[in-house]
Write a protein that holds these residues in place. Structure first.
Motif, PDB file in Angstrom:
ATOM      1  N   LEU A 124       0.842  -1.200   0.000  1.00 22.36           N
ATOM      2  CA  LEU A 124       0.000   0.000   0.000  1.00 22.36           C
ATOM      3  C   LEU A 124       0.874   1.246   0.000  1.00 22.36           C
ATOM      4  CD1 LEU A 124      -2.699   1.467   0.220  1.00 22.36           C
ATOM      5  CD2 LEU A 124      -2.614   1.097   2.701  1.00 22.36           C
ATOM      6  N   THR A 125       0.667   2.109  -1.003  1.00 22.22           N
ATOM      7  CA  THR A 125       1.433   3.347  -1.110  1.00 22.22           C
ATOM      8  C   THR A 125       0.494   4.546  -1.208  1.00 22.22           C
ATOM      9  OG1 THR A 125       1.572   3.269  -3.537  1.00 22.22           O
ATOM     10  CG2 THR A 125       3.298   2.119  -2.297  1.00 22.22           C
ATOM     11  N   HIS A 126       1.078   5.712  -0.976  1.00 19.62           N
ATOM     12  CA  HIS A 126       0.405   7.006  -1.171  1.00 19.62           C
ATOM     13  C   HIS A 126       1.454   7.902  -1.826  1.00 19.62           C
ATOM     14  CE1 HIS A 126      -1.741   5.106   2.180  1.00 19.62           C
ATOM     15  NE2 HIS A 126      -2.773   5.875   1.922  1.00 19.62           N
ATOM     16  N   VAL A 127       1.575   7.809  -3.143  1.00 18.11           N
ATOM     17  CA  VAL A 127       2.744   8.411  -3.794  1.00 18.11           C
ATOM     18  C   VAL A 127       2.769   9.928  -3.690  1.00 18.11           C
ATOM     19  CG1 VAL A 127       3.079   6.487  -5.389  1.00 18.11           C
ATOM     20  CG2 VAL A 127       1.613   8.412  -6.078  1.00 18.11           C
ATOM     21  N   TRP A 128       1.648  10.550  -3.367  1.00 15.02           N
ATOM     22  CA  TRP A 128       1.626  12.007  -3.254  1.00 15.02           C
ATOM     23  C   TRP A 128       2.499  12.513  -2.109  1.00 15.02           C
ATOM     24  CZ3 TRP A 128      -0.604  14.192   1.195  1.00 15.02           C
ATOM     25  CH2 TRP A 128      -1.396  13.329   1.972  1.00 15.02           C
ATOM     26  N   ILE A 129       2.897  11.624  -1.181  1.00 15.11           N
ATOM     27  CA  ILE A 129       3.807  12.063  -0.112  1.00 15.11           C
ATOM     28  C   ILE A 129       5.143  11.323  -0.164  1.00 15.11           C
ATOM     29  CG2 ILE A 129       2.132  12.937   1.544  1.00 15.11           C
ATOM     30  CD1 ILE A 129       2.009  10.274   2.854  1.00 15.11           C
ATOM     31  N   ASN A 130       5.418  10.646  -1.263  1.00 15.05           N
ATOM     32  CA  ASN A 130       6.699   9.928  -1.385  1.00 15.05           C
ATOM     33  C   ASN A 130       7.883  10.889  -1.366  1.00 15.05           C
ATOM     34  OD1 ASN A 130       5.710   7.350  -1.585  1.00 15.05           O
ATOM     35  ND2 ASN A 130       6.349   7.013  -3.689  1.00 15.05           N
ATOM     36  N   ASP A 131       8.950  10.467  -0.663  1.00 13.44           N
ATOM     37  CA  ASP A 131      10.249  11.086  -0.878  1.00 13.44           C
ATOM     38  C   ASP A 131      11.047  10.154  -1.792  1.00 13.44           C
ATOM     39  OD1 ASP A 131      10.952   8.984   0.802  1.00 13.44           O
ATOM     40  OD2 ASP A 131      11.464  10.259   2.505  1.00 13.44           O
ATOM     41  N   GLU A 132      12.269  10.544  -2.152  1.00 10.39           N
ATOM     42  CA  GLU A 132      13.044   9.725  -3.080  1.00 10.39           C
ATOM     43  C   GLU A 132      13.340   8.329  -2.533  1.00 10.39           C
ATOM     44  OE1 GLU A 132      13.866  10.049  -6.331  1.00 10.39           O
ATOM     45  OE2 GLU A 132      12.447  11.714  -6.178  1.00 10.39           O
ATOM     46  N   PRO A 133      13.703   8.183  -1.240  1.00 13.22           N
ATOM     47  CA  PRO A 133      13.910   6.824  -0.724  1.00 13.22           C
ATOM     48  C   PRO A 133      12.669   5.942  -0.858  1.00 13.22           C
ATOM     49  CG  PRO A 133      14.950   8.401   0.748  1.00 13.22           C
ATOM     50  CD  PRO A 133      14.151   9.200  -0.247  1.00 13.22           C
ATOM     51  N   ALA A 134      11.493   6.529  -0.700  1.00 14.68           N
ATOM     52  CA  ALA A 134      10.262   5.745  -0.848  1.00 14.68           C
ATOM     53  C   ALA A 134      10.092   5.282  -2.299  1.00 14.68           C
ATOM     54  CB  ALA A 134       9.051   6.568  -0.420  1.00 14.68           C
ATOM     55  N   TRP A 135      10.332   6.160  -3.249  1.00 14.70           N
ATOM     56  CA  TRP A 135      10.264   5.771  -4.654  1.00 14.70           C
ATOM     57  C   TRP A 135      11.253   4.652  -4.969  1.00 14.70           C
ATOM     58  CZ3 TRP A 135       6.435   6.654  -7.742  1.00 14.70           C
ATOM     59  CH2 TRP A 135       5.679   7.832  -7.663  1.00 14.70           C
ATOM     60  N   HIS A 136      12.466   4.799  -4.465  1.00 11.54           N
ATOM     61  CA  HIS A 136      13.490   3.782  -4.729  1.00 11.54           C
ATOM     62  C   HIS A 136      13.088   2.434  -4.136  1.00 11.54           C
ATOM     63  CE1 HIS A 136      16.596   7.251  -5.136  1.00 11.54           C
ATOM     64  NE2 HIS A 136      15.926   7.063  -6.244  1.00 11.54           N
ATOM     65  N   ALA A 137      12.496   2.470  -2.939  1.00 10.73           N
ATOM     66  CA  ALA A 137      12.093   1.220  -2.289  1.00 10.73           C
ATOM     67  C   ALA A 137      10.956   0.552  -3.046  1.00 10.73           C
ATOM     68  CB  ALA A 137      11.688   1.488  -0.851  1.00 10.73           C
ATOM     69  N   ILE A 138       9.974   1.316  -3.502  1.00 14.67           N
ATOM     70  CA  ILE A 138       8.874   0.735  -4.273  1.00 14.67           C
ATOM     71  C   ILE A 138       9.420   0.035  -5.510  1.00 14.67           C
ATOM     72  CG2 ILE A 138       6.831   1.252  -5.664  1.00 14.67           C
ATOM     73  CD1 ILE A 138       6.311   3.618  -3.731  1.00 14.67           C
ATOM     74  N   GLU A 139      10.302   0.716  -6.227  1.00 15.51           N
ATOM     75  CA  GLU A 139      10.865   0.109  -7.431  1.00 15.51           C
ATOM     76  C   GLU A 139      11.677  -1.135  -7.097  1.00 15.51           C
ATOM     77  OE1 GLU A 139      13.162   1.299 -11.576  1.00 15.51           O
ATOM     78  OE2 GLU A 139      12.758   2.844 -10.055  1.00 15.51           O
ATOM     79  N   ALA A 140      12.416  -1.087  -5.988  1.00 14.84           N
ATOM     80  CA  ALA A 140      13.227  -2.242  -5.599  1.00 14.84           C
ATOM     81  C   ALA A 140      12.348  -3.430  -5.227  1.00 14.84           C
ATOM     82  CB  ALA A 140      14.149  -1.873  -4.443  1.00 14.84           C
ATOM     83  N   VAL A 141      11.240  -3.183  -4.529  1.00 19.92           N
ATOM     84  CA  VAL A 141      10.310  -4.267  -4.194  1.00 19.92           C
ATOM     85  C   VAL A 141       9.735  -4.874  -5.475  1.00 19.92           C
ATOM     86  CG1 VAL A 141       8.068  -4.808  -3.164  1.00 19.92           C
ATOM     87  CG2 VAL A 141       9.725  -3.451  -1.876  1.00 19.92           C
ATOM     88  N   ILE A 142       9.318  -4.015  -6.389  1.00 21.70           N
ATOM     89  CA  ILE A 142       8.768  -4.513  -7.658  1.00 21.70           C
ATOM     90  C   ILE A 142       9.793  -5.380  -8.375  1.00 21.70           C
ATOM     91  CG2 ILE A 142       8.037  -3.812  -9.970  1.00 21.70           C
ATOM     92  CD1 ILE A 142       6.760  -1.333  -8.656  1.00 21.70           C
ATOM     93  N   GLU A 143      11.011  -4.892  -8.475  1.00 19.51           N
ATOM     94  CA  GLU A 143      12.044  -5.628  -9.202  1.00 19.51           C
ATOM     95  C   GLU A 143      12.410  -6.927  -8.492  1.00 19.51           C
ATOM     96  OE1 GLU A 143      15.112  -2.716  -9.543  1.00 19.51           O
ATOM     97  OE2 GLU A 143      14.287  -1.862 -11.403  1.00 19.51           O
TER      98      GLU A 143
END
Length: 254
Positions: free
Chosen positions: A215-234
């Motif tokens: 579960l994400t809320h990208v409107w409050i993502n910082d860069e580490p959050a974006w990187h973690a989401i992509e890493a989980v997906i990959e």
């Protein structure tokens, strides 16, 4: 990303058991095609991980329709009606879909929201309801199939696959935001740990075997959050036991 080693090890255990670990990605609170939403759509399309996007129908602008429809991996669904708190002052937590107000008023709003979602997304609209703040009075469950909802999504392991006839429940399990700590990102390692906790409980038969929900809320993502989401997906994409569910896959879940 080393912080996700625990997730890789858990997926190894699923593979050793001859089982596939299915995941789904849900993002809440979409209203407009702003920079975070567009970045999310790009990430979803680029990685092939479908993203189920909870749209607030009373706040959604017309311009949100085109980029969501154009993204083949985006699945819009309904996020309550206006994401407005109607709870009395003496009630803990925020509630839009609580019976602190009239049932007819709530259901009329949900029907209006349903019509708006159909107007925006047509057949791409998935008949799923995600209540704002993941709260809904269970007394409303029997009314949801009558509106057209087939799936209810809140948070934490579901108590049952079908809370009422005609309505299935598929929840989120790992919220990457700490709402009590200034809406900050919990970190990649804790994200991994929360996913692993649900996977372990599924594997051991301690909870209902539903897809593990990020579960994400990208409107409050910082860069580490974006990187973690992509890493989980990959990480899930790269593992033989990992699988991201698309709309058909989620609808097929019991």
């Amino acid at each position: 990303m080393k912080e996700l080693d625990g997730l890789r090890r858990e997926l190894d255990r699923w593979e050793a058991d001859g089982r596939a670990a299915n995941f789904w990605w849900r993002d809440d609170d979409a209203e407009a095609p702003d920079a975070p939403v567009m970045r999310m759509l790009d990430l979803s399309a680029r990685t092939g991980a479908p993203v189920f996007i909870a749209v607030v129908p009373a706040r959604a602008v017309d311009a949100l329709s085109e980029p969501m429809i154009d993204c083949p991996t985006a699945v819009p669904f309904q996020h309550g009606y206006a994401h407005r708190d109607h709870s009395p002052a003496d009630v803990k937590g925020k509630w839009e879909l609580g019976l602190h107000r009239g049932r007819d008023e709530i259901l009329d709003e949900l029907r209006t929201g349903w019509a708006r979602m159909q107007e925006l997304f047509g057949p791409r609209f998935q008949p799923m309801l995600g209540p704002p703040w993941n709260r809904i009075d269970a007394g409303l469950y029997p009314d949801l199939p009558e509106i057209g909802f087939e799936i209810l999504s809140t948070f934490a392991p579901r108590p049952a696959p079908e809370p009422v006839p005609g309505l299935r429940q598929i929840n989120g399990h790992c919220d990457i935001i700490s709402w009590k700590r200034d809406r900050s990102f919990i970190g990649a390692e804790k994200t991994s740990n929360r996913l692993v906790e649900h996977l372990q409980a599924r594997r051991a038969g301690l909870v209902e075997d539903e897809p593990t929900g990020l579960l994400t809320h990208v409107w409050i993502n910082d860069e580490p959050a974006w990187h973690a989401i992509e890493a989980v997906i990959e990480t899930v994409n790269a593992h033989p036991a990992g699988r991201w569910l698309d709309r058909a896959g989620l609808e097929a879940c019991s």
